[in-house]
Design a protein around this motif. Structure first.
Motif, mmCIF file in Angstrom:
data_model
loop_
_atom_site.group_PDB
_atom_site.id
_atom_site.type_symbol
_atom_site.label_atom_id
_atom_site.label_comp_id
_atom_site.label_asym_id
_atom_site.label_seq_id
_atom_site.Cartn_x
_atom_site.Cartn_y
_atom_site.Cartn_z
ATOM 1 N N MET A 29 -0.524 -1.150 11.593
ATOM 2 C CA MET A 29 -0.984 -0.004 12.389
ATOM 3 C C MET A 29 -0.990 -0.342 13.880
ATOM 4 O O MET A 29 -0.535 0.445 14.716
ATOM 5 C CB MET A 29 -2.394 0.395 11.939
ATOM 6 N N MET A 64 3.028 2.782 8.580
ATOM 7 C CA MET A 64 2.064 2.172 7.638
ATOM 8 C C MET A 64 2.536 2.352 6.190
ATOM 9 O O MET A 64 2.275 1.507 5.335
ATOM 10 C CB MET A 64 0.672 2.797 7.831
ATOM 11 N N MET A 108 -2.429 -4.528 6.842
ATOM 12 C CA MET A 108 -2.340 -3.105 7.221
ATOM 13 C C MET A 108 -2.823 -2.849 8.662
ATOM 14 O O MET A 108 -2.157 -2.119 9.408
ATOM 15 C CB MET A 108 -3.094 -2.229 6.212
ATOM 16 N N PRO A 109 -3.957 -3.437 9.086
ATOM 17 C CA PRO A 109 -4.339 -3.231 10.496
ATOM 18 C C PRO A 109 -3.283 -3.760 11.471
ATOM 19 O O PRO A 109 -3.091 -3.192 12.545
ATOM 20 C CB PRO A 109 -5.653 -4.016 10.624
ATOM 21 N N LEU A 165 -6.540 7.098 10.193
ATOM 22 C CA LEU A 165 -5.557 6.049 9.863
ATOM 23 C C LEU A 165 -6.179 4.664 10.027
ATOM 24 O O LEU A 165 -5.959 3.772 9.208
ATOM 25 C CB LEU A 165 -4.316 6.169 10.761
ATOM 26 N N ALA A 166 -6.951 4.486 11.096
ATOM 27 C CA ALA A 166 -7.579 3.187 11.341
ATOM 28 C C ALA A 166 -8.642 2.892 10.282
ATOM 29 O O ALA A 166 -8.790 1.749 9.837
ATOM 30 C CB ALA A 166 -8.197 3.155 12.734
ATOM 31 N N PHE A 172 3.327 -4.440 2.330
ATOM 32 C CA PHE A 172 1.916 -4.820 2.412
ATOM 33 C C PHE A 172 1.702 -6.236 1.882
ATOM 34 O O PHE A 172 2.286 -6.631 0.889
ATOM 35 C CB PHE A 172 1.077 -3.823 1.595
ATOM 36 N N LYS A 206 -8.051 -0.831 3.583
ATOM 37 C CA LYS A 206 -6.924 -1.457 2.887
ATOM 38 C C LYS A 206 -6.899 -2.963 3.176
ATOM 39 O O LYS A 206 -6.612 -3.778 2.310
ATOM 40 C CB LYS A 206 -5.618 -0.799 3.354
ATOM 41 N N ASP A 229 -8.534 4.001 7.210
ATOM 42 C CA ASP A 229 -7.746 3.644 6.024
ATOM 43 C C ASP A 229 -7.254 2.196 6.116
ATOM 44 O O ASP A 229 -7.313 1.452 5.136
ATOM 45 C CB ASP A 229 -6.534 4.574 5.871
ATOM 46 N N ALA A 230 -6.753 1.833 7.283
ATOM 47 C CA ALA A 230 -6.227 0.469 7.477
ATOM 48 C C ALA A 230 -7.341 -0.563 7.293
ATOM 49 O O ALA A 230 -7.139 -1.621 6.694
ATOM 50 C CB ALA A 230 -5.600 0.331 8.861
ATOM 51 N N GLU A 250 1.611 6.626 11.014
ATOM 52 C CA GLU A 250 1.387 6.863 9.582
ATOM 53 C C GLU A 250 2.623 6.483 8.762
ATOM 54 O O GLU A 250 2.523 5.780 7.746
ATOM 55 C CB GLU A 250 1.039 8.341 9.360
#
Ligand code: NAD
Ligand code: MG
Length: 397
Positions: free
Chosen positions: A332, A361, A328-329, A317-318, A366, A324, A320-321, A358
């Motif tokens: 998360m 997020m 997003m971070p 997930l991190a 966004f 992205k 992905d963040a 998840e």
């Protein structure tokens, strides 16, 4: 600066989060080098007794307390002294800017450390960054402000201190990739059928490091390594695909840099946060100490393995963040702070934490290039959303 001048100038410190794990160890470093460091500002949230004790011992110009009830107590306790007792976030942001502060140790945990860290950076201070969440949430803003205001960010996190030490004398443009080491935490090698039953007391038992509660849980879920990937991206100006993670259960190699000629540098030592804290506070000088030394005689093997991001999905997930980007971070991180807090109160299961992060997020809107106000709004919204999901947990009551 001439080396002789360096030797005789005392650094004036603002230690934000002085009552925490990093903060108390930083004060141990001060204690061991009183001729090098002077404490100007201390800050804490709710531990009024420890903050009072620290203030009486180190005699700072001011103490900032962020929790109102604790503020009243500290003010009362220090009423007979000349130490100024101030309350709240704004006071924290003011104090870090004072001319009597040279170095700010950002050691508050979580998003709560963002404003004071940014204020220190904008005031052009040298900032020791322990508060990794600040870089995760607002890395773009912080690093941009650091460039603009000539503020130097010195990493405190052991992996980033390792990278920083490996990069001394090197050109950052010559980095091919960096490899962050991870101990793997207390549940290394475990699978979902085990993790589903994990309780707070298990998760708080870290094999190598003794740290604050939040980061200890983050280490058990591997979110800590995810946060550190994003932290490294901003501290060293890396592209996402230049960042790797390797599991190294002994925590002796603290991280590695590979350069464009294939050469690799690693920094090693026993796992003791006082070393990176002291390095950041003393930088650019290396200070002597009596910390226990690493010996190969005590370690027959140093081992490495690939992380299991399928089981420890927070790492995915991190990642992905990080790819992205945008807010997003921040989403998360906010969700993670909420679920970890709930887990520490036995109000959510170990694996449920990841599911909620998840889903948060996926749900929160966004934004590509958030400013400070948008990050504030994202943080508030993501916490609300995460809380709604938390309330659906059978453990939440
Ligand atoms: P901790 O929980 O032991 O201490 C946190 C400090 O922040 C305390 O002084 C507390 O009073 C203060 N604080 C808490 N909430 C606050 C709020 N709302 N407003 C203002 N102050 C508040 O945490 P720690 O383990 O010392 O970690 C501090 C930071 O350093 C974290 O970001 C963590 O990820 C990072 N870090 C810690 C370690 C470690 O070994 N402990 C290692 C690497 C990085
Ligand atoms: Mg670390």
């Amino acid at each position: 600066m001439h080396s002789l001048t360096l030797l005789i100038m005392r650094k004036n410190l603002a230690i934000l989060g002085s009552t925490g794990s990093i903060g108390t160890q930083a004060l141990e470093v001060v204690d061991a080098h009183p001729h090098l460091f002077n404490v100007t500002v201390l800050s804490g949230h709710s531990n009024s007794a420890l903050l009072t004790e620290q203030a009486l011992k180190f005699q700072p110009e001011a103490v900032v307390v962020t929790d109102t009830a604790a503020y009243e107590k500290v003010k009362n306790n220090l009423g007979h002294t000349a130490i100024r007792v101030m309350e709240g976030q704004e006071a924290l942001c003011e104090a870090v800017q004072w001319d009597t502060v040279d170095f700010v140790l950002a050691a508050i945990v979580g998003f709560a450390g963002l404003h004071s860290t940014l204020a220190a950076v904008r005031a052009g201070k040298q900032v020791g960054v322990a508060n990794k969440e600040t870089l995760v949430v607002a890395g773009a803003l912080i690093t941009e402000a650091a460039g603009k205001h000539n503020s130097m960010l010195v990493p405190v996190d052991s992996e980033h201190s390792a990278l920083f030490q490996c990069l001394t004398g090197e050109n950052y443009g010559d980095i091919e990739k960096i490899i962050l080491t991870a101990s793997g935490g207390p549940f290394l090698g475990k699978k979902t059928n085990f993790l589903i039953n994990v309780k707070k007391s298990h998760a708080l038992q870290h094999p190598n490091w003794n740290m604050g509660a939040k980061i200890t849980i983050d280490s058990a879920t591997l979110m800590n390594k995810g946060l550190e990937m994003i932290e490294a991206k901003w501290l060293f100006g890396l592209d996402n695909d230049q960042i790797e993670v390797i599991i190294h259960p002994q925590s002796i190699i603290h991280s590695l840099v590979q350069f464009k000629d294939g050469s690799m540098k690693a920094q090693m030592g026993l796992p003791d946060m006082k070393l990176p804290i002291q390095y950041a506070m003393g930088y650019p000088a290396r200070l002597s100490n009596d910390f226990k030394r690493f010996s190969f005689k005590d370690y027959a093997k140093l081992t490495f393995e690939q992380p299991d991001a399928k089981t420890f999905r927070n790492l995915q997930l991190a990642t992905d963040a990080m790819y992205k980007g945008g807010n997003m971070p921040c989403i998360m991180n906010a969700a993670n702070e909420e679920v970890v807090n709930a887990f520490l109160n036995n109000r959510v299961g170990f694996l449920e934490m990841t599911d909620i992060i998840e889903k948060t997020m996926e749900k929160v809107s966004f934004t590509e290039q958030p400013g400070l106000e948008e990050l504030e709004a994202t943080n508030t919204e993501a916490r609300k959303v995460a809380l709604q999901f938390l309330k659906q947990s059978p453990l939440y009551s």
